[in-house]
Motif scaffolding. Structure first.
Motif, mmCIF file in Angstrom:
data_model
loop_
_atom_site.group_PDB
_atom_site.id
_atom_site.type_symbol
_atom_site.label_atom_id
_atom_site.label_comp_id
_atom_site.label_asym_id
_atom_site.label_seq_id
_atom_site.Cartn_x
_atom_site.Cartn_y
_atom_site.Cartn_z
ATOM 1 N N ILE A 446 -3.798 -44.024 -23.055
ATOM 2 C CA ILE A 446 -4.775 -44.666 -22.185
ATOM 3 C C ILE A 446 -4.571 -44.100 -20.786
ATOM 4 C CG2 ILE A 446 -5.580 -46.861 -21.216
ATOM 5 C CD1 ILE A 446 -4.280 -48.202 -23.720
ATOM 6 N N VAL A 447 -5.606 -43.502 -20.219
ATOM 7 C CA VAL A 447 -5.498 -42.886 -18.898
ATOM 8 C C VAL A 447 -5.828 -43.945 -17.843
ATOM 9 C CG1 VAL A 447 -6.303 -41.052 -17.370
ATOM 10 C CG2 VAL A 447 -6.149 -40.652 -19.839
ATOM 11 N N LYS A 448 -4.903 -44.140 -16.903
ATOM 12 C CA LYS A 448 -5.114 -45.135 -15.855
ATOM 13 C C LYS A 448 -5.643 -44.475 -14.586
ATOM 14 C CE LYS A 448 -0.217 -44.927 -14.476
ATOM 15 N NZ LYS A 448 1.020 -45.696 -14.293
ATOM 16 N N HIS A 449 -6.318 -45.293 -13.800
ATOM 17 C CA HIS A 449 -6.853 -44.823 -12.515
ATOM 18 C C HIS A 449 -6.464 -45.841 -11.458
ATOM 19 C CE1 HIS A 449 -9.521 -42.918 -9.617
ATOM 20 N NE2 HIS A 449 -10.069 -44.101 -9.353
ATOM 21 N N GLY A 450 -5.544 -45.454 -10.585
ATOM 22 C CA GLY A 450 -5.076 -46.380 -9.567
ATOM 23 C C GLY A 450 -4.313 -47.543 -10.169
ATOM 24 N N LYS A 451 -4.435 -48.711 -9.526
ATOM 25 C CA LYS A 451 -3.684 -49.884 -9.938
ATOM 26 C C LYS A 451 -4.511 -50.884 -10.747
ATOM 27 C CE LYS A 451 -0.593 -49.723 -5.938
ATOM 28 N NZ LYS A 451 -0.072 -50.474 -4.765
ATOM 29 N N SER A 452 -5.806 -50.617 -10.919
ATOM 30 C CA SER A 452 -6.632 -51.664 -11.517
ATOM 31 C C SER A 452 -7.637 -51.181 -12.550
ATOM 32 C CB SER A 452 -7.387 -52.404 -10.412
ATOM 33 O OG SER A 452 -8.236 -51.501 -9.707
ATOM 34 N N LYS A 453 -7.616 -49.893 -12.902
ATOM 35 C CA LYS A 453 -8.635 -49.405 -13.827
ATOM 36 C C LYS A 453 -8.031 -48.462 -14.861
ATOM 37 C CE LYS A 453 -12.383 -49.682 -10.427
ATOM 38 N NZ LYS A 453 -13.360 -48.918 -9.617
ATOM 39 N N VAL A 454 -8.695 -48.384 -16.024
ATOM 40 C CA VAL A 454 -8.418 -47.344 -17.002
ATOM 41 C C VAL A 454 -9.712 -46.595 -17.248
ATOM 42 C CG1 VAL A 454 -6.501 -48.557 -18.087
ATOM 43 C CG2 VAL A 454 -8.799 -48.894 -18.975
ATOM 44 N N ILE A 455 -9.602 -45.299 -17.558
ATOM 45 C CA ILE A 455 -10.810 -44.477 -17.626
ATOM 46 C C ILE A 455 -10.981 -43.738 -18.950
ATOM 47 C CG2 ILE A 455 -10.997 -44.167 -15.131
ATOM 48 C CD1 ILE A 455 -9.602 -41.464 -15.410
ATOM 49 N N ALA A 456 -9.997 -43.804 -19.854
ATOM 50 C CA ALA A 456 -10.163 -43.096 -21.124
ATOM 51 C C ALA A 456 -9.140 -43.564 -22.146
ATOM 52 C CB ALA A 456 -10.038 -41.586 -20.915
#
Length: 821
Positions: A446-456
């Motif tokens: 699971i690819v995370k983006h920053g501290k509050s989102k996942v993107i893939a």
């Protein structure tokens, strides 16, 4: 050129009837088709598959167990093309087909018996269609295809012989430590001269830390040899006795570890056994965890340990077992000497090879796919590269190929040295260790983006790979990306590490997967279906350390009573069991159909059923409680099963929490016809518990401060007693999968059986409900130092609990715990 396995399932395989009107099934298609089409479903292979590539055609069992394996050798004659089909197609020319064992097909069942082929990707990840082979893997399969008798001969070898022949084939690929061992050998051979020991200075003793693996970690080396912990004379006297004393070596080792006259601070059992292996390498092998796992778990050699054996006794029994099975002799016969070093140095490297391969095998057989949370650089700057290249990669290019490092300690020390750090980059070292060794094909990223989102979300489809020409990062793995988007998960804290194993964080993981609405890949009709992960008897027996008859009682009671309470002592994993019973009862892993709450003394009817509570504006408004909402959800989905789990059910004021709803809990009071008006019902509104709702409570039988469960509630539930699972095969298999040796597992079982028997016998103060559960001994990751791990669990978790049980009998606790020494 790349080499491949293309797989087909005879039960599901579809043939283009317009193009092949006379071919009706997979076998006929492969045997008579000559030029045939094959789907390319793993899109990340689209640009790799080329005309001229060689392909093995693999038939899966397809419902007929024991019939799967390689049935043909073919060649790709056209590059994959996108046409009217759901998937791209490539044309194959079938060179030779063999459809059964009599014709010489290569059976999956035989390949799975050999250590060199049981780890093929198609064994690990059986649901794919297209698999890329390494040149070595292709050569092995081609050898067995061209000479089926070689496969039959290997299958009939002993386990030791199978591994020796495997090691012989892999000698050039396995990173051996002979240079390090030769330096250690030269250093410790000086100890064979008593005059040398008599003249050793403190600086000479400090060099031991440089030649013993147990001291590769700086903190351990500093404890033992940073400062003198005794007089120089004592160090000399202790080592003189250990190496040259008149007693047997077994007694000398025992005295060196336990007698204050010889005992030296910081030198424990593991370091001692390694020193003995270096001083007398022509006679004794190392006795570290890697060697024990190889011998006891993989080669299935039983050294004959018994209860009460000291470390030195186990050391000697291990050495005798190796000699009895003629490991050194068979090594020299089948492999031949590789160095001028004494034989047991080479045997140790053979055992290390087995240990490394065992990790992969246990991952296949014992573990479900893991979920990894990974960063794609600051502000996800590498995500586009990840997507386009269909891979995930990890930084720290200065480390080079991660396979060259023995373990996390090696990586950590290199990071410190190369980057001139004055601190230990523990998280960075762990990320690299996990990426190269723990992450496996079939795992999910699971690819995370920053501290509050996942993107893939994607699925790992390759082993670790290293290429100094690969993009921004040289260490990578191939990935099949399943989902791309942007999902807010700010309700959960996201770990800031580059790579995190989140498999064990069920609530976090369930929420993410629910929000991602994970889908299967397109079917042949192009229709996208929702994924429904089955949960079978095999799954639950692997996950839970309970007997099948107890499991049958729980499921049976849940079926007819609709309400059960799991009760047991600390550490038997009651809430863990509750969730898996729910999965098993609904025959699927659907966390969205499960709700969990923990009762406490202040929990109320208003929170559980309905009541006036403040909203965001601070006004009191009527709001449905957790259980009320849950029942509504179940009412709207009558064809599905729903489970409400109540942890610590005996801690709440049950009459107050359930109120008039307590009557509706009974199995024969479910449904709309039994609907009632509740305290806060509006107008003619009525509430009922639907028939598709099941309640699972959990309570700790060692909780002395609380009264028994309310009798009115008690008669509405079936009570299932959970016991420590130390005696179960699944517990042993779980620890083996974590890299713990069989003898050590037996030691844990023996110790905890003794402790629990003592607790049960103490009927005045304790009893059966106070036993110590197995959850204390279920680590998340692999254990690299089993002795240190066990000592910490005992000292920091088990011992405090026992001292609370027997607060006025400290000597009793000390005596019980000393039995694991």
């Amino acid at each position: 050129m790349p080499k491949w396995i293309f797989q087909g399932n005879p039960k599901q395989f579809t043939i283009n009837k317009d193009k092949f009107p006379d071919l009706h099934d997979l076998n006929q298609y492969v045997k008579d088709g000559k030029i045939i089409d094959w789907s390319i479903r793993q899109k990340y292979h689209m640009n790799e598959i080329k005309a001229g590539d060689e392909v093995f055609i693999w038939r899966s069992d397809g419902g007929e167990k024991g019939t799967g394996g390689v049935i043909a050798l073919a060649e790709v004659i056209t590059d994959p093309e996108v046409g009217e089909h759901v998937y791209p197609q490539a044309q194959l020319k079938v060179k030779e087909a063999r459809l059964d064992e009599a014709d010489g097909m290569v059976l999956r069942s035989k390949l799975k018996e050999l250590p060199e082929t049981r780890n093929l990707l198609i064994m690990r990840l059986a649901q794919l269609t297209n698999y890329k082979l390494t040149d070595e893997e292709f050569k092995k399969l081609l050898k067995f295809w061209n000479n089926p008798e070689i496969l039959d001969e290997k299958v009939n070898k002993t386990i030791v012989e199978k591994y020796l022949l495997y090691y012989k084939d892999e000698l050039n690929n396995f990173p051996q430590e002979f240079n390090y061992l030769e330096e250690s050998y030269k250093f410790f051979q000086q100890f064979r001269d008593p005059e040398y020991i008599k003249t050793m200075e403190w600086e000479d003793f400090q060099k031991i830390g440089q030649h013993v693996n147990a001291y590769r970690m700086a903190i351990a080396r500093s404890r033992a040899f940073g400062n003198m912990n005794a007089s120089l004379d004592k160090y000399r006297e202790s080592f003189l006795y250990l190496v040259h004393g008149d007693d047997s070596l077994e007694r000398r080792m025992d005295q060196f570890l336990n007698n204050d006259q010889y005992k030296l601070f910081g030198i424990g059992a593991n370091a001692l056994s390694e020193m003995i292996g270096n001083i007398f390498p022509e006679e004794y092998c190392f006795f570290n965890q890697r060697d024990r796992v190889a011998v006891e778990n993989e080669l299935e050699i039983d050294p004959g340990y018994i209860r009460g054996d000291t470390f030195s006794k186990r050391f000697m029994k291990f050495q005798n077992a190796i000699k009895d099975h003629q490991i050194a002799e068979k090594y020299q016969e089948l492999i031949g000497r590789q160095t001028d070093l004494p034989i047991y140095y080479e045997v140790d490297q053979f055992f290390s090879f087995i240990f490394d391969k065992s990790k992969d095998q246990h991952t296949i057989e014992s573990e479900s796919p893991k979920y990894w949370l990974i960063a794609a650089g600051e502000n996800s700057k590498y995500w586009r590269y990840f997507k386009d290249k269909e891979q995930v990669s990890i930084g720290w290019n200065e480390l080079g190929d991660l396979r060259q490092y023995k373990d996390k300690k090696d990586i950590l020390e290199t990071l410190k040295e190369v980057n001139e750090l004055d601190y230990s980059p523990t998280n960075d070292a762990l990320a690299n260790e996990q990426f190269v060794r723990e992450m496996k094909e079939g795992d999910n990223v699971i690819v995370k983006h920053g501290k509050s989102k996942v993107i893939a979300l994607g699925q790992v489809t390759s082993q670790y790979q290293y290429d100094p020409e690969n993009g921004p990062h040289h260490s990578y793995r191939n990935v099949d990306w399943l989902k791309e988007g942007e999902w807010d998960i700010s309700s959960h804290p996201i770990n800031q590490k580059t790579l995190t194993d989140v498999t064990g964080y069920e609530d976090f993981l369930d929420d993410i997967l629910y929000k991602l609405e994970v889908k299967e890949e397109p079917s042949e009709t192009g229709v996208v279906k929702e994924e429904l992960a089955e949960y079978t008897t095999e799954d639950i027996t692997r996950d839970l350390f309970i007997d099948l008859d107890k499991l049958e009682d729980a499921i049976g009671s849940l079926e007819y009573k609709k309400n059960i309470i799991l009760q047991g002592p600390p550490g038997v994993g009651k809430t863990f069991v509750a969730k898996r019973l729910a999965y098993y009862h609904m025959e699927a892993k659907k966390p969205e159909n499960i709700e969990m709450v923990q009762f406490h003394q202040s929990y109320s009817y208003e929170e559980f059923i309905r009541g006036f509570k403040p909203n965001r504006e601070g006004q009191f408004v009527l709001q449905d409680g957790l259980f009320h909402k849950f029942c509504k959800k179940a009412q709207e989905n009558p064809d599905e099963k729903f489970y409400f789990i109540i942890d610590e059910i005996n801690r709440g004021n049950l009459s107050k929490i359930f109120g008039e709803v307590m009557m509706l809990i009974e199995a024969d009071k479910r449904g709309k016809e039994f609907a009632i008006k509740t305290t806060y019902s509006q107008d003619q509104e009525r509430f009922f518990i639907p028939e598709n709702v099941y309640l699972i409570g959990a309570m700790n039988t060692a909780d002395r401060s609380l009264a028994l469960v309310d009798y009115a509630l008690r008669r509405r539930f079936a009570f299932i007693d959970l016991e420590p699972g130390f005696h179960t095969e699944s517990f042993k298999e779980f620890l083996q999968a974590k890299g713990i040796s069989q003898g050590f597992i037996e030691n844990i079982i023996s110790l905890m059986t003794d402790i629990n028997n003592e607790i049960v016998r103490d009927k005045v103060n304790l009893g059966k409900g106070f036993e110590v559960g197995h959850s204390y001994f279920t680590p998340q990751g692999n254990i690299e130092d089993e002795q240190t791990w066990l000592e910490r669990v005992i000292r920091l978790e088990v011992e405090p609990l026992l001292k609370e049980y027997w607060f006025d009998q400290e000597e009793k606790v000390d005596e019980l715990l000393s039995r694991h020494q």
